[in-house]
Every structure is written in C-alpha cells, then in structure tokens.
Design a protein around this motif. Structure first.
Motif, PDB file in Angstrom:
ATOM      1  N   VAL A  82      99.305  40.134 -57.062  1.00 17.33           N
ATOM      2  CA  VAL A  82      99.308  42.087 -57.187  1.00 17.33           C
ATOM      3  C   VAL A  82      99.336  42.606 -57.540  1.00 17.33           C
ATOM      4  CG1 VAL A  82     101.666  44.287 -56.091  1.00 17.33           C
ATOM      5  CG2 VAL A  82     101.264  41.906 -55.033  1.00 17.33           C
ATOM      6  N   ALA A  83      99.896  42.666 -58.946  1.00 18.75           N
ATOM      7  CA  ALA A  83      99.871  43.447 -60.307  1.00 18.75           C
ATOM      8  C   ALA A  83      98.114  43.814 -60.661  1.00 18.75           C
ATOM      9  CB  ALA A  83     100.408  43.043 -61.668  1.00 18.75           C
ATOM     10  N   LEU A  84      97.256  42.657 -60.244  1.00 17.72           N
ATOM     11  CA  LEU A  84      95.843  42.543 -61.009  1.00 17.72           C
ATOM     12  C   LEU A  84      95.541  43.273 -59.414  1.00 17.72           C
ATOM     13  CD1 LEU A  84      94.183  41.428 -62.632  1.00 17.72           C
ATOM     14  CD2 LEU A  84      93.512  39.618 -61.027  1.00 17.72           C
ATOM     15  N   GLN A  85      94.947  43.271 -58.732  1.00 13.87           N
ATOM     16  CA  GLN A  85      94.537  43.696 -57.236  1.00 13.87           C
ATOM     17  C   GLN A  85      95.081  44.721 -56.720  1.00 13.87           C
ATOM     18  OE1 GLN A  85      95.156  40.685 -54.099  1.00 13.87           O
ATOM     19  NE2 GLN A  85      94.500  39.430 -55.786  1.00 13.87           N
ATOM     20  N   LYS A  86      96.790  45.371 -56.741  1.00 15.19           N
ATOM     21  CA  LYS A  86      96.698  46.767 -56.312  1.00 15.19           C
ATOM     22  C   LYS A  86      96.391  46.994 -54.553  1.00 15.19           C
ATOM     23  CE  LYS A  86      97.436  48.912 -60.837  1.00 15.19           C
ATOM     24  NZ  LYS A  86      96.362  47.515 -62.048  1.00 15.19           N
ATOM     25  N   PRO A  87      96.997  45.789 -54.107  1.00 14.86           N
ATOM     26  CA  PRO A  87      96.693  46.194 -52.945  1.00 14.86           C
ATOM     27  C   PRO A  87      97.651  46.862 -51.950  1.00 14.86           C
ATOM     28  CG  PRO A  87      98.399  44.439 -53.104  1.00 14.86           C
ATOM     29  CD  PRO A  87      97.893  44.772 -54.431  1.00 14.86           C
ATOM     30  N   ARG A  88      96.578  47.284 -51.108  1.00 14.11           N
ATOM     31  CA  ARG A  88      97.784  48.613 -49.776  1.00 14.11           C
ATOM     32  C   ARG A  88      99.409  48.031 -49.834  1.00 14.11           C
ATOM     33  NH1 ARG A  88      98.845  47.868 -45.056  1.00 14.11           N
ATOM     34  NH2 ARG A  88      97.367  46.450 -43.740  1.00 14.11           N
ATOM     35  N   VAL A  89      99.111  46.794 -49.367  1.00 12.00           N
ATOM     36  CA  VAL A  89     100.838  45.526 -48.935  1.00 12.00           C
ATOM     37  C   VAL A  89     100.726  44.989 -50.975  1.00 12.00           C
ATOM     38  CG1 VAL A  89     101.977  44.575 -47.411  1.00 12.00           C
ATOM     39  CG2 VAL A  89     100.305  45.768 -46.197  1.00 12.00           C
ATOM     40  N   ASP A  90     102.403  45.433 -51.104  1.00  8.17           N
ATOM     41  CA  ASP A  90     102.924  45.281 -52.080  1.00  8.17           C
ATOM     42  C   ASP A  90     103.775  44.200 -51.502  1.00  8.17           C
ATOM     43  OD1 ASP A  90     104.285  47.086 -52.214  1.00  8.17           O
ATOM     44  OD2 ASP A  90     103.077  47.794 -53.446  1.00  8.17           O
ATOM     45  N   LEU A  91     104.954  43.763 -52.806  1.00  6.64           N
ATOM     46  CA  LEU A  91     106.238  43.839 -52.500  1.00  6.64           C
ATOM     47  C   LEU A  91     107.270  44.073 -51.946  1.00  6.64           C
ATOM     48  CD1 LEU A  91     106.371  41.163 -55.326  1.00  6.64           C
ATOM     49  CD2 LEU A  91     105.746  40.089 -53.099  1.00  6.64           C
ATOM     50  N   SER A  92     107.289  45.869 -52.351  1.00 11.64           N
ATOM     51  CA  SER A  92     108.274  46.195 -51.305  1.00 11.64           C
ATOM     52  C   SER A  92     107.635  46.642 -49.769  1.00 11.64           C
ATOM     53  CB  SER A  92     107.965  47.857 -51.824  1.00 11.64           C
ATOM     54  OG  SER A  92     106.588  48.472 -51.355  1.00 11.64           O
ATOM     55  N   HIS A  93     107.018  45.374 -48.923  1.00 10.87           N
ATOM     56  CA  HIS A  93     106.990  45.745 -48.238  1.00 10.87           C
ATOM     57  C   HIS A  93     107.504  44.506 -47.192  1.00 10.87           C
ATOM     58  CE1 HIS A  93     103.920  48.180 -48.747  1.00 10.87           C
ATOM     59  NE2 HIS A  93     104.180  49.203 -48.016  1.00 10.87           N
ATOM     60  N   VAL A  94     108.386  43.530 -48.372  1.00  7.63           N
ATOM     61  CA  VAL A  94     109.127  42.360 -48.333  1.00  7.63           C
ATOM     62  C   VAL A  94     110.450  42.514 -48.629  1.00  7.63           C
ATOM     63  CG1 VAL A  94     106.996  41.002 -46.760  1.00  7.63           C
ATOM     64  CG2 VAL A  94     108.212  41.450 -49.996  1.00  7.63           C
ATOM     65  N   ARG A  95     111.659  41.926 -48.414  1.00 14.44           N
ATOM     66  CA  ARG A  95     112.630  41.666 -48.618  1.00 14.44           C
ATOM     67  C   ARG A  95     113.225  40.138 -49.648  1.00 14.44           C
ATOM     68  NH1 ARG A  95     116.875  44.739 -45.023  1.00 14.44           N
ATOM     69  NH2 ARG A  95     118.363  44.917 -46.891  1.00 14.44           N
ATOM     70  N   PRO A  96     113.375  40.053 -50.560  1.00 17.71           N
ATOM     71  CA  PRO A  96     113.783  38.913 -50.999  1.00 17.71           C
ATOM     72  C   PRO A  96     114.836  38.891 -50.590  1.00 17.71           C
ATOM     73  CG  PRO A  96     114.381  40.676 -52.574  1.00 17.71           C
ATOM     74  CD  PRO A  96     113.656  41.576 -51.388  1.00 17.71           C
ATOM     75  N   VAL A  97     114.671  36.810 -50.159  1.00 16.99           N
ATOM     76  CA  VAL A  97     115.675  36.375 -49.844  1.00 16.99           C
ATOM     77  C   VAL A  97     116.839  35.373 -50.528  1.00 16.99           C
ATOM     78  CG1 VAL A  97     116.436  35.071 -48.129  1.00 16.99           C
ATOM     79  CG2 VAL A  97     115.086  36.212 -47.423  1.00 16.99           C
ATOM     80  N   ALA A  98     115.628  34.407 -51.364  1.00 11.36           N
ATOM     81  CA  ALA A  98     116.468  33.408 -52.619  1.00 11.36           C
ATOM     82  C   ALA A  98     114.788  33.186 -53.234  1.00 11.36           C
ATOM     83  CB  ALA A  98     116.281  32.485 -51.511  1.00 11.36           C
ATOM     84  N   ARG A  99     115.221  32.782 -54.971  1.00 11.42           N
ATOM     85  CA  ARG A  99     114.151  32.068 -55.448  1.00 11.42           C
ATOM     86  C   ARG A  99     114.847  30.893 -55.035  1.00 11.42           C
ATOM     87  NH1 ARG A  99     114.047  32.869 -61.499  1.00 11.42           N
ATOM     88  NH2 ARG A  99     116.498  31.413 -61.463  1.00 11.42           N
ATOM     89  N   LEU A 100     113.895  29.474 -54.965  1.00  9.91           N
ATOM     90  CA  LEU A 100     114.351  27.795 -54.325  1.00  9.91           C
ATOM     91  C   LEU A 100     113.483  27.291 -55.906  1.00  9.91           C
ATOM     92  CD1 LEU A 100     112.595  27.675 -51.524  1.00  9.91           C
ATOM     93  CD2 LEU A 100     114.644  28.060 -51.406  1.00  9.91           C
TER      94      LEU A 100
END
Length: 329
Positions: free
Chosen positions: A111-129
C-alpha cells in the motif's frame, strides 16, 4: 529528504524495535465462545501455497476444530502484494459480518509503495496472529556460500545479482533494500523481481531467473531439506531454524514479518469484538498451536487499541523505508 520525511524517519527509527521485534505474545486461555456462524469466509489476498494462504487455511481449520463454524469458504485473490485482494474484500464484503481478510506487513508495504485506491482504512483490524522471519537463500550450486560472499557480489555488480522475493513493496522487498544498504551497495541499482508466493520464488531460483531469494522459512524449508537451495542467513536477532543471523555474520541486517486478519469496515464494533474473542480462544487451542510449530511461526497475539496503534506505526515505517531504500513498484 523533506523536513516531514526527515521527522518521520527519526520517529520511525526510534520506534522500530517495538515494531519489528514485538514481544512474542500468546493469547489468553478463555472460555469457549458462542459459535460465530454456520458458514464463514476467509479471503486470502495471495495465490495458493504462500504464507498468507498457509495462515488463512490453518486458521480456518482451527476455527472448525474449535466448533466455532461448520464450514469455511476460502477465496484466493492474489496480486500486487495483496492490494488486489484488499480491494476485492472491501468492495464485496465490507458489510459481511462472517468474512475475514488475511493481511500483514507485506500488504502494508505494498500500500505504501503503490498508493492504491483502496487502502487499510477500508478494513478493520481484528487480530495480529503471527510473526515470522525471512531467510535469504541461493541455489545449491551457487558460488555464494556465505554472507561475506553475498556482500562481495552485491558490491561488485549489484545489477548482476537479481533478487527474487514477494510482492513489490512488501517485507521481502524492504529486506532486499536493507541488505543492499548494509552491504554498502547503491540501492538505485537493486534488481528486485517480485513474485506472488514463496513457491514462485523457489521456482525462479531453480530456473535461474534470480541469483538470490528472500522468503519466509516455511515457504523455503522443503527446498532446503531437499538440498536444492542453500540458506545464507536469517533476518532474526538470534539464530532460528538452525540458521545463523546476518548480525552474527557481521552484517547489520534484521527484520521481522507479521500476519493478521481484518474485518469489513462497515460491520458493527460488537461483531469485531466477537471475532477477536473467538480468535483468541481458537489461537490458544491445540490445532492452532500445532500449526505454529509446524510452520515455525511465533505467536504474536495483539488486538484492540494496541493493534490499531501497531498498524499505524507499520504504515509509517513502510512509507519511510520505501523512500529511504528507493523501492520501485
């Protein structure tokens, strides 16, 4: 470097130990929660066979064995460091309370490199595994037999040492840049060849399409066991998998990977909490613990506010490293 990037650089370097080397954490043993739903979906933003695929399917199997669902549907949508799968998930499952997306540091970097239309603001973090370390490998017949040999090759003619790894901007790509800088070679000359999975990285090395490969241990362990690839070092701070670290071989190069799961942006906060509780229970059970051991993953459990802050730091780190290492998509 601009003043803003310089400030970000300083802040990121100060925070890197807590990001890359987050203390190994195990989920608490909790009472068995209610079943999430008869049928769940796990979207894997990568081709079959790679680290995200292994993680998603191991998690699904563990959820089934924990009795939290009766059926898991898997959906692989690979490409561009997970950003294609991220966009697919956000567009199709944003309001689906029974769907999860696998992701992690590779996606953050892409995401940092490509700067796409959809980034991590479009999802909700649940858990790091999990947390994982990177292994640098070469074909068994390669004249590169040690870190010293690798450094010499990188310094002599970096363009003649193409490096195969995961998607552009991901953790493998970042670590390639770290190796080049640590070897005091010019990052501008780095030839990085991105691939959709660790299996593709192994295939590229064996076909002669790359000189050096970078991937997670679980993705190259079979080739190492068969003797078709040889490991040069691991990106950890201390020896793991029976392999020496780069630091122990005189090269200041280390990095950790992480993987986790996300939910749709439009699902209720209460459902995110239910997912987190169910995953915490599942991650403490024997099937998931066996998956950790089999794949040589370290438990890196994190959720809630701490996870949100961790991901913010990951995003800042990825942006700064893409700039400093002159990474190209």
């Amino acid at each position: 470097m601009s003043r803003r990037l310089a400030l970000l650089h300083c802040a990121t370097l100060a925070a890197l130990p807590s990001l890359a080397w987050a203390q190994t954490a195990r989920p608490a043993t909790t009472a068995r929660p209610a079943r999430l739903a008869p049928q769940l979906r796990i979207v894997i933003p990568a081709n079959p066979g790679g680290g995200w695929d292994q993680t998603g399917r191991a998690l699904g199997a563990s959820l089934l064995q924990a009795g939290l669902a009766e059926q898991i549907d898997y959906e692989n949508v690979g490409g561009k460091g997970g950003t294609l799968g991220l966009a697919h998930f956000a567009d199709k499952y944003s309001g689906d309370s029974n769907a999860l997306l696998v992701g992690g540091m590779v996606m953050v970097g892409a995401v940092a490199l490509q700067k796409p239309r959809v980034d991590l603001s479009h999802v909700r973090p649940v858990a790091r595994l999990t947390s994982d370390y990177l292994v640098v490998v070469v074909p068994a017949q390669s004249p590169i037999k040690s870190t010293r040999d690798l450094v010499a090759a990188l310094r002599q003619d970096l363009k003649s040492v193409p490096i195969a790894g995961g998607s552009a901007g991901g953790v493998d790509h970042m670590f390639a840049g770290v190796l080049v800088r640590a070897a005091k070679a010019a990052p501008d000359a780095l030839v990085y060849r991105p691939h959709a999975s660790g299996a593709d990285v192994v295939a590229a090395l064996l076909k002669g399409d790359a000189v050096v490969g970078i991937s997670g241990y679980s993705e190259v362990s079979e080739a190492l066991g068969q003797g078709t690839l040889r490991a040069i070092g691991v990106s950890a701070r201390r020896p793991v998998f029976g392999l020496p670290t780069f630091r122990d071989q005189g090269l200041d190069a280390e990095m950790a990977n992480w993987r986790g799961v996300f939910a749709g942006r439009d699902i209720p906060a209460a459902r995110v909490a239910e997912w987190a509780g169910a995953l915490e229970y599942t991650a403490a059970q024997e099937p998931w613990q066996k998956a950790l051991h089999k794949n040589r993953w370290e438990s890196a459990w994190l959720t809630g506010k701490d996870l949100s802050e961790f991901i913010e730091l990951s995003q800042t780190t990825a942006s700064v490293m893409a700039y400093l290492l002159k990474l190209k998509s």
